[in-house]
Motif scaffolding. Structure first.
Motif, PDB file in Angstrom:
ATOM      1  N   GLN A  84       0.822  -1.222   0.000  1.00 38.52           N
ATOM      2  CA  GLN A  84       0.000   0.000   0.000  1.00 38.52           C
ATOM      3  C   GLN A  84       0.844   1.254   0.000  1.00 38.52           C
ATOM      4  OE1 GLN A  84       0.675  -1.647   2.666  1.00 38.52           O
ATOM      5  NE2 GLN A  84       0.208  -0.581   4.559  1.00 38.52           N
ATOM      6  N   LYS A  85       2.152   1.092   0.226  1.00 42.13           N
ATOM      7  CA  LYS A  85       3.047   2.242   0.109  1.00 42.13           C
ATOM      8  C   LYS A  85       3.182   2.593  -1.374  1.00 42.13           C
ATOM      9  CE  LYS A  85       7.736   3.227   1.587  1.00 42.13           C
ATOM     10  NZ  LYS A  85       7.600   4.667   1.655  1.00 42.13           N
ATOM     11  N   GLY A  86       3.120   3.864  -1.667  1.00 40.26           N
ATOM     12  CA  GLY A  86       3.168   4.292  -3.069  1.00 40.26           C
ATOM     13  C   GLY A  86       4.599   4.350  -3.605  1.00 40.26           C
ATOM     14  N   GLY A  87       4.716   4.153  -4.895  1.00 42.65           N
ATOM     15  CA  GLY A  87       5.984   4.374  -5.583  1.00 42.65           C
ATOM     16  C   GLY A  87       7.104   3.419  -5.224  1.00 42.65           C
ATOM     17  N   VAL A  88       6.769   2.181  -4.828  1.00 42.71           N
ATOM     18  CA  VAL A  88       7.824   1.238  -4.425  1.00 42.71           C
ATOM     19  C   VAL A  88       8.267   0.324  -5.579  1.00 42.71           C
ATOM     20  CG1 VAL A  88       7.112   1.212  -2.005  1.00 42.71           C
ATOM     21  CG2 VAL A  88       6.152  -0.476  -3.581  1.00 42.71           C
ATOM     22  N   GLY A  89       7.579   0.447  -6.720  1.00 40.26           N
ATOM     23  CA  GLY A  89       7.953  -0.382  -7.866  1.00 40.26           C
ATOM     24  C   GLY A  89       6.958  -1.490  -8.173  1.00 40.26           C
ATOM     25  N   LYS A  90       5.728  -1.370  -7.711  1.00 36.24           N
ATOM     26  CA  LYS A  90       4.720  -2.412  -8.000  1.00 36.24           C
ATOM     27  C   LYS A  90       4.494  -2.525  -9.515  1.00 36.24           C
ATOM     28  CE  LYS A  90       1.599  -0.306  -5.399  1.00 36.24           C
ATOM     29  NZ  LYS A  90       2.419   0.618  -4.606  1.00 36.24           N
ATOM     30  N   THR A  91       4.160  -1.388 -10.115  1.00 36.72           N
ATOM     31  CA  THR A  91       3.823  -1.413 -11.539  1.00 36.72           C
ATOM     32  C   THR A  91       5.036  -1.807 -12.383  1.00 36.72           C
ATOM     33  OG1 THR A  91       2.178   0.288 -11.143  1.00 36.72           O
ATOM     34  CG2 THR A  91       2.933   0.015 -13.418  1.00 36.72           C
ATOM     35  N   THR A  92       6.176  -1.226 -12.052  1.00 41.09           N
ATOM     36  CA  THR A  92       7.404  -1.541 -12.789  1.00 41.09           C
ATOM     37  C   THR A  92       7.672  -3.047 -12.716  1.00 41.09           C
ATOM     38  OG1 THR A  92       8.197   0.630 -12.150  1.00 41.09           O
ATOM     39  CG2 THR A  92       9.850  -0.911 -12.964  1.00 41.09           C
ATOM     40  N   THR A  93       7.404  -3.615 -11.547  1.00 40.03           N
ATOM     41  CA  THR A  93       7.638  -5.051 -11.359  1.00 40.03           C
ATOM     42  C   THR A  93       6.618  -5.870 -12.140  1.00 40.03           C
ATOM     43  OG1 THR A  93       8.678  -4.687  -9.222  1.00 40.03           O
ATOM     44  CG2 THR A  93       7.707  -6.862  -9.583  1.00 40.03           C
ATOM     45  N   THR A 259      13.618  -3.594  -4.522  1.00 41.97           N
ATOM     46  CA  THR A 259      13.680  -2.734  -5.716  1.00 41.97           C
ATOM     47  C   THR A 259      14.466  -1.455  -5.408  1.00 41.97           C
ATOM     48  OG1 THR A 259      11.668  -1.560  -5.123  1.00 41.97           O
ATOM     49  CG2 THR A 259      11.392  -3.513  -6.485  1.00 41.97           C
ATOM     50  N   MET A 260      14.860  -0.815  -6.498  1.00 43.72           N
ATOM     51  CA  MET A 260      15.560   0.491  -6.426  1.00 43.72           C
ATOM     52  C   MET A 260      16.766   0.424  -5.490  1.00 43.72           C
ATOM     53  SD  MET A 260      12.405   3.135  -6.605  1.00 43.72           S
ATOM     54  CE  MET A 260      10.783   2.455  -6.930  1.00 43.72           C
ATOM     55  N   TYR A 261      17.492  -0.652  -5.611  1.00 43.43           N
ATOM     56  CA  TYR A 261      18.676  -0.873  -4.778  1.00 43.43           C
ATOM     57  C   TYR A 261      19.842  -0.056  -5.335  1.00 43.43           C
ATOM     58  CZ  TYR A 261      22.529  -3.418  -2.613  1.00 43.43           C
ATOM     59  OH  TYR A 261      23.655  -3.745  -1.915  1.00 43.43           O
ATOM     60  N   VAL A 287      18.025  -8.757  -7.053  1.00 48.04           N
ATOM     61  CA  VAL A 287      17.645  -7.444  -6.544  1.00 48.04           C
ATOM     62  C   VAL A 287      17.557  -6.502  -7.746  1.00 48.04           C
ATOM     63  CG1 VAL A 287      18.563  -5.513  -5.197  1.00 48.04           C
ATOM     64  CG2 VAL A 287      18.732  -7.832  -4.304  1.00 48.04           C
ATOM     65  N   ILE A 288      16.565  -5.616  -7.735  1.00 51.03           N
ATOM     66  CA  ILE A 288      16.440  -4.687  -8.865  1.00 51.03           C
ATOM     67  C   ILE A 288      17.193  -3.395  -8.535  1.00 51.03           C
ATOM     68  CG2 ILE A 288      14.849  -3.477 -10.411  1.00 51.03           C
ATOM     69  CD1 ILE A 288      14.561  -6.619 -10.348  1.00 51.03           C
ATOM     70  N   PRO A 289      18.195  -3.053  -9.306  1.00 53.80           N
ATOM     71  CA  PRO A 289      18.952  -1.839  -8.993  1.00 53.80           C
ATOM     72  C   PRO A 289      18.171  -0.579  -9.355  1.00 53.80           C
ATOM     73  CG  PRO A 289      19.723  -2.767 -11.052  1.00 53.80           C
ATOM     74  CD  PRO A 289      18.671  -3.709 -10.525  1.00 53.80           C
ATOM     75  N   LYS A 293      17.380   3.619 -16.770  1.00 53.65           N
ATOM     76  CA  LYS A 293      16.723   2.980 -17.923  1.00 53.65           C
ATOM     77  C   LYS A 293      15.354   2.429 -17.526  1.00 53.65           C
ATOM     78  CE  LYS A 293      20.263   3.441 -20.649  1.00 53.65           C
ATOM     79  NZ  LYS A 293      20.312   4.180 -21.883  1.00 53.65           N
ATOM     80  N   VAL A 294      15.282   1.898 -16.292  1.00 58.46           N
ATOM     81  CA  VAL A 294      14.008   1.357 -15.812  1.00 58.46           C
ATOM     82  C   VAL A 294      12.961   2.473 -15.757  1.00 58.46           C
ATOM     83  CG1 VAL A 294      12.835   0.326 -13.817  1.00 58.46           C
ATOM     84  CG2 VAL A 294      15.080  -0.510 -14.491  1.00 58.46           C
ATOM     85  N   SER A 295      13.387   3.643 -15.295  1.00 60.28           N
ATOM     86  CA  SER A 295      12.407   4.725 -15.162  1.00 60.28           C
ATOM     87  C   SER A 295      12.098   5.398 -16.494  1.00 60.28           C
ATOM     88  CB  SER A 295      12.871   5.745 -14.124  1.00 60.28           C
ATOM     89  OG  SER A 295      14.121   6.251 -14.487  1.00 60.28           O
ATOM     90  N   GLU A 296      13.013   5.299 -17.455  1.00 61.44           N
ATOM     91  CA  GLU A 296      12.750   5.915 -18.766  1.00 61.44           C
ATOM     92  C   GLU A 296      11.799   5.081 -19.618  1.00 61.44           C
ATOM     93  OE1 GLU A 296      17.044   8.106 -19.642  1.00 61.44           O
ATOM     94  OE2 GLU A 296      16.526   6.270 -20.707  1.00 61.44           O
TER      95      GLU A 296
END
Ligand code: ATP
Ligand code: MG
Length: 330
Positions: A84-93, A259-261, A287-289, A293-296
């Motif tokens: 439920q925390k926002g912006g942690v990488g749910k959608t990206t994952t 994520t976002m390591y 682990v997802i660094p 590129k992931v954010s672009e």
């Protein structure tokens, strides 16, 4: 190194010693200014790393993950990606694991259950207002088959889009019969052969997320390697327990993904260690660094796997998909 230098003239293709020295100085200056401008700047440093030719790790992952190389699960796995925390990488994952599994030859359905429609954007499926969407499957009795779209260039990857209509669904669902199990019914009725159903949840614990948890057997929790990463996790786990007790005895947290390591910070390691200590082997080794590129990629309607297949972001999502598939249903 004393036999041939820029000034001995033997290696200068043309022009004078002065000319070759000028070129060397220019090259050095360019290197120094690149180093200076990137030191301490996360994004640029990362871009440089990602811009390198396919790294060893990438080559390994790509070699290992040629299509059909991942095991097909014995039966459909429905996994909700929730936190439920926002912006942690749910959608990206959800987007990148979905793509990675599909690229490995598996049949995948990604359900966008967030009114923000980010997974639909990431997979580049139409989700303008009025497009048949998950809202119609939840509220209007449409079937998922009717509203699912095939992701371009990937026939075995389908996406059920979310439109802005879904924003009202939390409230509309309240007065409907079997309001918690409408997604479950829709997924059960989906006639296609699917290996993985990935449900991208919104950042809340409302009725949409409850629907996802009633429909799934597994919860995948992405945890961002940052301060406050663990805040709110207790509440999420309590909710999962409640759903297990009252609505879906099969649900369990099967997978945690870090994520976002950022390997250069001690904090990332501290968070990772803390999460591993608590959740043990539920945590994927991959682990997802944090990667530019992931954010672009979503800006181009792409997963990072198609946007930059050799990047560390892409190879880590491939590796995570491989681990997820090989762990099977535990
Ligand atoms: P929400 O709670 O709003 O649904 P979310 O949990 O789905 O958010 P994402 O949308 O996947 O989170 O990611 C949040 C932001 O972080 C996005 O801009 C995304 O592009 C970026 N991001 C995600 N993963 C990474 C990563 N590994 N490296 C860099 N940026 C990332
Ligand atoms: Mg999201």
């Amino acid at each position: 190194m004393t036999t041939s230098g820029p000034s001995d003239g033997r290696h200068a293709p043309s022009g004078s010693d002065d000319e070759s020295q000028r070129r060397i100085r220019q090259a050095l200056e360019a290197t120094v200014s690149r180093e200076t401008s990137t030191s301490g700047d996360d994004v640029s440093r990362e871009t440089r790393e990602d811009d390198l030719p396919i790294a060893k790790e990438a080559k390994r992952a790509v070699d290992v993950l040629h299509p059909t190389s991942l095991p097909r699960p014995p039966r459909r796995r429905t996994i909700c990606v929730a936190n439920q925390k926002g912006g942690v990488g749910k959608t990206t994952t959800a987007v990148n694991l979905g793509m990675a599994l599909a690229m490995s030859g598996l049949e995948v359905l990604v359900i966008d259950l967030d009114p923000q429609g980010n997974a639909s954007t990431g997979l580049d499926v139409d989700h303008r207002a009025g497009t048949p969407s998950v809202y119609d499957a939840l509220i209007n009795e449409s079937t998922l088959k009717e509203v699912a779209q095939t992701v371009e260039g990937m026939p075995n990857l389908k996406c059920v889009p979310a439109t802005i209509d879904l924003a009202g669904a939390e409230i509309e669902l309240v007065s409907l019969v079997a309001r918690e199990s409408r997604l479950q019914k829709a997924i059960e009725a989906y006639p296609e052969e699917v290996d993985y159903v990935l449900v991208d949840c919104p950042p809340s614990l409302g009725l949409l997320t409850v629907n996802a948890m009633v429909a799934a057997e597994e919860v995948l929790i992405p945890i961002q390697c940052e301060y406050y990463a663990l805040e709110g996790l207790g509440q999420l786990l309590n909710n999962i327990d409640l759903i297990k007790a009252h609505l879906n005895p099969k649900i369990r947290v099967s997978t945690i993904l870090l994520t976002m390591y950022d390997a250069r910070t001690k904090l990332a390691d501290q968070v990772a260690n803390e999460v591993r200590e608590y959740f043990k082997d539920t945590v994927l080794t991959s682990v997802i660094p944090r990667s530019v590129k992931v954010s672009e990629a979503p800006g181009y309607g792409q997963s990072v796997l198609t946007y930059d297949p050799g990047s560390r972001g892409a190879t880590s999502y491939l590796a995570a998909a491989k681990e997820l598939a090989e762990r099977g249903i535990r």
